[in-house]
Enzyme design. Structure first.
Site, PDB file in Angstrom:
ATOM      1  N   TYR A   1      -5.978   6.591   4.446  1.00 17.41           N
ATOM      2  CA  TYR A   1      -6.239   5.515   3.492  1.00 17.41           C
ATOM      3  C   TYR A   1      -5.475   4.239   3.862  1.00 17.41           C
ATOM      4  O   TYR A   1      -6.049   3.152   3.939  1.00 17.41           O
ATOM      5  CB  TYR A   1      -5.871   5.953   2.050  1.00 17.41           C
TER       6      TYR A   1
ATOM      7  N   CYS B   1     -20.028  -1.122 -18.165  1.00 14.08           N
ATOM      8  CA  CYS B   1     -21.206  -1.257 -17.292  1.00 14.08           C
ATOM      9  C   CYS B   1     -21.941  -2.580 -17.528  1.00 14.08           C
ATOM     10  O   CYS B   1     -22.559  -3.112 -16.605  1.00 14.08           O
ATOM     11  CB  CYS B   1     -22.160  -0.084 -17.492  1.00 14.08           C
TER      12      CYS B   1
ATOM     13  N   CYS C   1     -15.143  -0.467 -13.844  1.00 17.05           N
ATOM     14  CA  CYS C   1     -15.587   0.925 -13.739  1.00 17.05           C
ATOM     15  C   CYS C   1     -14.383   1.840 -13.982  1.00 17.05           C
ATOM     16  O   CYS C   1     -13.954   2.596 -13.125  1.00 17.05           O
ATOM     17  CB  CYS C   1     -16.197   1.166 -12.362  1.00 17.05           C
TER      18      CYS C   1
ATOM     19  N   ASP D   1      -9.736   4.441  -2.020  1.00 16.65           N
ATOM     20  CA  ASP D   1      -8.643   4.891  -2.895  1.00 16.65           C
ATOM     21  C   ASP D   1      -9.269   5.522  -4.145  1.00 16.65           C
ATOM     22  O   ASP D   1     -10.488   5.685  -4.218  1.00 16.65           O
ATOM     23  CB  ASP D   1      -7.696   3.720  -3.230  1.00 16.65           C
TER      24      ASP D   1
ATOM     25  N   CYS E   1     -20.817  -5.068 -15.043  1.00 16.16           N
ATOM     26  CA  CYS E   1     -20.763  -4.617 -13.642  1.00 16.16           C
ATOM     27  C   CYS E   1     -21.848  -5.290 -12.800  1.00 16.16           C
ATOM     28  O   CYS E   1     -23.025  -5.289 -13.185  1.00 16.16           O
ATOM     29  CB  CYS E   1     -20.928  -3.099 -13.622  1.00 16.16           C
TER      30      CYS E   1
ATOM     31  N   GLU F   1       0.825  -1.212   0.000  1.00 20.17           N
ATOM     32  CA  GLU F   1       0.000   0.000   0.000  1.00 20.17           C
ATOM     33  C   GLU F   1       0.862   1.266   0.000  1.00 20.17           C
ATOM     34  O   GLU F   1       0.521   2.249  -0.649  1.00 20.17           O
ATOM     35  CB  GLU F   1      -0.977   0.011   1.183  1.00 20.17           C
TER      36      GLU F   1
ATOM     37  N   CYS G   1     -26.957   1.579 -10.244  1.00 20.99           N
ATOM     38  CA  CYS G   1     -25.980   2.664 -10.405  1.00 20.99           C
ATOM     39  C   CYS G   1     -26.670   3.869 -11.060  1.00 20.99           C
ATOM     40  O   CYS G   1     -27.119   3.797 -12.202  1.00 20.99           O
ATOM     41  CB  CYS G   1     -24.822   2.179 -11.276  1.00 20.99           C
TER      42      CYS G   1
END
Ligand code: SF4
Length: 346
Positions: free
Chosen positions: A123, A200, A193, A141, A203, A40, A209
């Site tokens: 984060y 989409c 995305c 993030d 998804c 990270e 959405c």
């Protein structure tokens, strides 16, 4: 309030589509906090592709946080060279030492305790807490920011929208498998995305959405215009010795590229330095090279002119003399590797 149906859809998608990344635990296994932390920190401002090699090298050289804590800082900076944002490397080293000294070599699980460690912000603390300890922390993030801003068609532009988005993530994060949920949302943002032309049709949450229903998902997230980056100018002095070694020196600990090696140079100013040779490390027949080097930092662009000269025996008091074939063994950041390439043509 949680939305189990949403989380179930996301987790089910993740179980079938998760990315295999070097720092990820296998399905059903818990990730090692050291691995999560290291990856990270490296991933801040850097792509997954670039990080993968660095991560493997770090882990091969320092398999445990105790090993990293004991390493000389210079070795850590040298391994980090090329990843940029070098304050991260110095904080990485400090953080490893603190985990050993204050937490007996085990990362704390709690976000607040994690945030007290050097280089760990909101984060990273949330990511470690969720991924390595399965605590339902709200991880956000850039990928997750994009997904959530589209799911709810958030009209407020970034960065002002961050607190609202974080609250939405907190609301969506499930009590069960929160670590997998965070990674699933990261993967969804990276694979489906995407910033341009989101897929989409693939998804798992497209039916709910709002951006997709309104037919223009790419409009989100909205962003406030960024101010233009200013330009700065400087000069560097490429001084070679009879055996081909080049003069390098160490930058001050504090500030940009702190503690890294550099090709000696002038200060960086708003205008071209009027008499750069006044800052040259020795009096010599300095020749200015055509071109120069351009580099972009987070807050400004830099234009460096390059002067070169040769001396017979280099004075060791001037700095460190290193032959270009050994540049890989010193902590030379990308900016100065570009200078080397401009001079040597490779
Ligand atoms: Fe993103 Fe499209 Fe899924 Fe909405 S439906 S979250 S825009 S991929």
């Amino acid at each position: 309030m949680t939305h189990p149906a949403h989380a179930d859809l996301i987790l089910d998608w993740y179980d079938h589509n998760r990315r295999r990344l070097p720092w990820r635990a296998e399905a059903g296994q818990v990730a090692d906090p050291y691995h999560v932390w290291l990856s990270e920190v490296m991933l801040q401002q850097t792509t997954v592709q670039t990080v993968a090699d660095y991560y493997r090298r770090f882990l091969a050289r320092w398999p445990r946080v105790q090993d990293l804590a004991q390493a000389p800082l210079d070795d850590v900076l040298t391994e980090w060279a090329g990843l940029g944002y070098y304050a991260r490397a110095r904080n990485l080293h400090k953080c490893a030492a603190m985990v050993v000294a204050r937490h007996r070599g085990s990362f704390p699980a709690d976000e607040a305790a994690l945030r007290l460690l050097p280089g760990i912000g909101d984060y990273t603390a949330a990511a470690i807490s969720a991924i390595a300890f399965d605590i339902p922390a709200a991880v956000m993030d850039g990928n997750i920011e994009r997904v959530v801003s589209r799911l709810f068609a958030v009209e407020e532009p970034l960065p002002a929208a961050k607190p609202r988005l974080k609250a939405l993530v907190a609301d969506l994060t499930p009590q069960q498998r929160p670590g997998d949920y965070a990674q699933a949302m990261m993967d969804l943002g990276a694979m489906v995305c995407t910033p341009r032309r989101p897929a989409c049709g693939l998804c798992p949450v497209s039916a709910r959405c709002i951006a997709r229903i309104s037919d223009d998902p790419e409009r989100f997230p909205l962003k406030s215009p960024k101010p233009d980056k200013p330009m700065r100018y400087g000069a560097v002095f490429w001084l070679t010795r009879k055996d081909g070694a080049v003069l390098l020196r160490r930058r001050a600990e504090k500030g940009l590229l702190g503690g890294m090696m550099e090709v000696p140079g002038t200060e960086w100013l708003d205008q071209r330095p009027p008499a750069p040779l006044g800052d040259a490390p020795v009096k010599a027949e300095w020749q200015r090279l055509d071109g120069g080097v351009r580099h972009t930092f987070t807050h400004f662009h830099l234009d460096l002119s390059i002067y070169r000269a040769a001396v017979g025996l280099g004075d060791p008091k001037l700095g460190t003399w290193v032959t270009p074939d050994r540049f890989g063994e010193v902590a030379l950041p990308t900016l100065y590797r570009k200078v080397a390439k401009a001079v040597l043509g490779r």
